[in-house]
Write a protein that holds these residues in place. Structure first.
Motif, PDB file in Angstrom:
ATOM      1  N   SER A  26      93.274  58.006  17.294  1.00  0.00           N
ATOM      2  CA  SER A  26      93.027  56.679  17.410  1.00  0.00           C
ATOM      3  C   SER A  26      93.341  55.678  16.105  1.00  0.00           C
ATOM      4  CB  SER A  26      91.669  56.363  18.068  1.00  0.00           C
ATOM      5  OG  SER A  26      91.358  55.143  18.268  1.00  0.00           O
ATOM      6  N   ALA A  27      92.717  56.310  15.187  1.00  0.00           N
ATOM      7  CA  ALA A  27      93.032  55.638  13.942  1.00  0.00           C
ATOM      8  C   ALA A  27      94.650  55.574  13.562  1.00  0.00           C
ATOM      9  CB  ALA A  27      92.367  56.487  12.787  1.00  0.00           C
ATOM     10  N   ARG A  28      95.165  56.772  13.793  1.00  0.00           N
ATOM     11  CA  ARG A  28      96.680  56.800  13.583  1.00  0.00           C
ATOM     12  C   ARG A  28      97.527  55.757  14.404  1.00  0.00           C
ATOM     13  NH1 ARG A  28      98.641  62.705  13.842  1.00  0.00           N
ATOM     14  NH2 ARG A  28     100.458  61.775  14.047  1.00  0.00           N
ATOM     15  N   GLY A  30      96.270  53.206  15.944  1.00  0.00           N
ATOM     16  CA  GLY A  30      96.150  51.542  15.263  1.00  0.00           C
ATOM     17  C   GLY A  30      96.687  51.092  14.084  1.00  0.00           C
ATOM     18  N   SER A  31      97.085  52.088  13.211  1.00  0.00           N
ATOM     19  CA  SER A  31      97.707  51.770  11.937  1.00  0.00           C
ATOM     20  C   SER A  31      99.270  51.775  12.443  1.00  0.00           C
ATOM     21  CB  SER A  31      97.574  53.156  11.050  1.00  0.00           C
ATOM     22  OG  SER A  31      98.372  53.028  10.151  1.00  0.00           O
ATOM     23  N   LEU A  32      99.482  52.529  13.372  1.00  0.00           N
ATOM     24  CA  LEU A  32     101.008  52.691  13.433  1.00  0.00           C
ATOM     25  C   LEU A  32     101.122  51.076  14.333  1.00  0.00           C
ATOM     26  CD1 LEU A  32     103.803  53.743  13.979  1.00  0.00           C
ATOM     27  CD2 LEU A  32     102.725  54.784  16.196  1.00  0.00           C
ATOM     28  N   ASP A  33     100.357  50.742  14.868  1.00  0.00           N
ATOM     29  CA  ASP A  33     100.405  49.316  15.731  1.00  0.00           C
ATOM     30  C   ASP A  33     100.468  48.086  14.824  1.00  0.00           C
ATOM     31  OD1 ASP A  33     100.567  47.602  17.989  1.00  0.00           O
ATOM     32  OD2 ASP A  33      98.519  47.417  18.016  1.00  0.00           O
ATOM     33  N   ARG A  34      99.772  48.369  13.845  1.00  0.00           N
ATOM     34  CA  ARG A  34      99.598  47.328  12.803  1.00  0.00           C
ATOM     35  C   ARG A  34     100.952  47.321  12.003  1.00  0.00           C
ATOM     36  NH1 ARG A  34      94.609  49.136  12.356  1.00  0.00           N
ATOM     37  NH2 ARG A  34      94.924  50.563  10.433  1.00  0.00           N
ATOM     38  N   ARG A  35     101.459  48.425  11.661  1.00  0.00           N
ATOM     39  CA  ARG A  35     102.738  48.495  11.070  1.00  0.00           C
ATOM     40  C   ARG A  35     104.019  48.028  11.682  1.00  0.00           C
ATOM     41  NH1 ARG A  35     103.207  54.472   8.238  1.00  0.00           N
ATOM     42  NH2 ARG A  35     102.835  54.902  10.619  1.00  0.00           N
ATOM     43  N   SER A  37     103.686  45.811  14.219  1.00  0.00           N
ATOM     44  CA  SER A  37     103.536  44.166  14.337  1.00  0.00           C
ATOM     45  C   SER A  37     104.258  43.662  13.220  1.00  0.00           C
ATOM     46  CB  SER A  37     102.094  43.935  14.479  1.00  0.00           C
ATOM     47  OG  SER A  37     101.622  44.500  15.880  1.00  0.00           O
ATOM     48  N   LYS A  38     103.802  44.211  11.982  1.00  0.00           N
ATOM     49  CA  LYS A  38     104.363  43.644  10.775  1.00  0.00           C
ATOM     50  C   LYS A  38     105.736  43.776  10.751  1.00  0.00           C
ATOM     51  CE  LYS A  38     102.168  44.582   6.917  1.00  0.00           C
ATOM     52  NZ  LYS A  38     101.786  45.511   5.751  1.00  0.00           N
TER      53      LYS A  38
END
Length: 128
Positions: A26-28, A30-35, A37-38
């Motif tokens: 789940s953390a990975r 979320g991190s992938l989703d943020r990257r 989006s950026k």
């Protein structure tokens, strides 16, 4: 067989388990989703030049039109001179000389027309 391995990991109460593997996943995620989006945001900013792309396409089409005009002026000068020379050759019976002379004069006239058109375009681009 694949169903057997998944059945053992299902929980009976329907809630998600908080195993360390799922938390890390789940953390990975979320991190992938943020990257993503950026990166997606920066790509939208970089490609949001639809007006620039349209202007570049119009400029390219305009340059092609000018090139076609110049080439047609050169060809028309040579063909016009050659036709006039051929006609004079037939009329005055001076075999190749009329064709040669008037084809060269047509070539010269075509080159002068091309230079004149290019000079006008250079003056217009200086004003912009």
């Amino acid at each position: 067989m694949a169903d057997d391995t998944h059945e053992g990991s299902k929980q009976t109460d329907g809630s998600r388990g908080n195993t360390p593997d799922e938390a890390a996943l789940s953390a990975r995620l979320g991190s992938l989703d943020r990257r993503l989006s950026k990166i997606g945001g920066s790509r939208n900013i970089g490609t949001d030049g639809s007006g620039d792309q349209q202007d570049a396409a119009q400029a390219k089409a305009s340059a092609m039109a000018v090139g076609l005009r110049m080439s047609s002026e050169l060809v028309a000068g040579v063909l016009g001179g050659a036709a006039l020379g051929w006609g004079l050759d037939r009329l005055l019976s001076m075999s190749p000389w009329g064709l040669i002379v008037f084809a060269l004069l047509g070539f010269t006239a075509g080159v002068i027309n091309v230079m004149r058109a290019a000079g006008v375009m250079a003056k217009q681009s200086e004003r912009l």
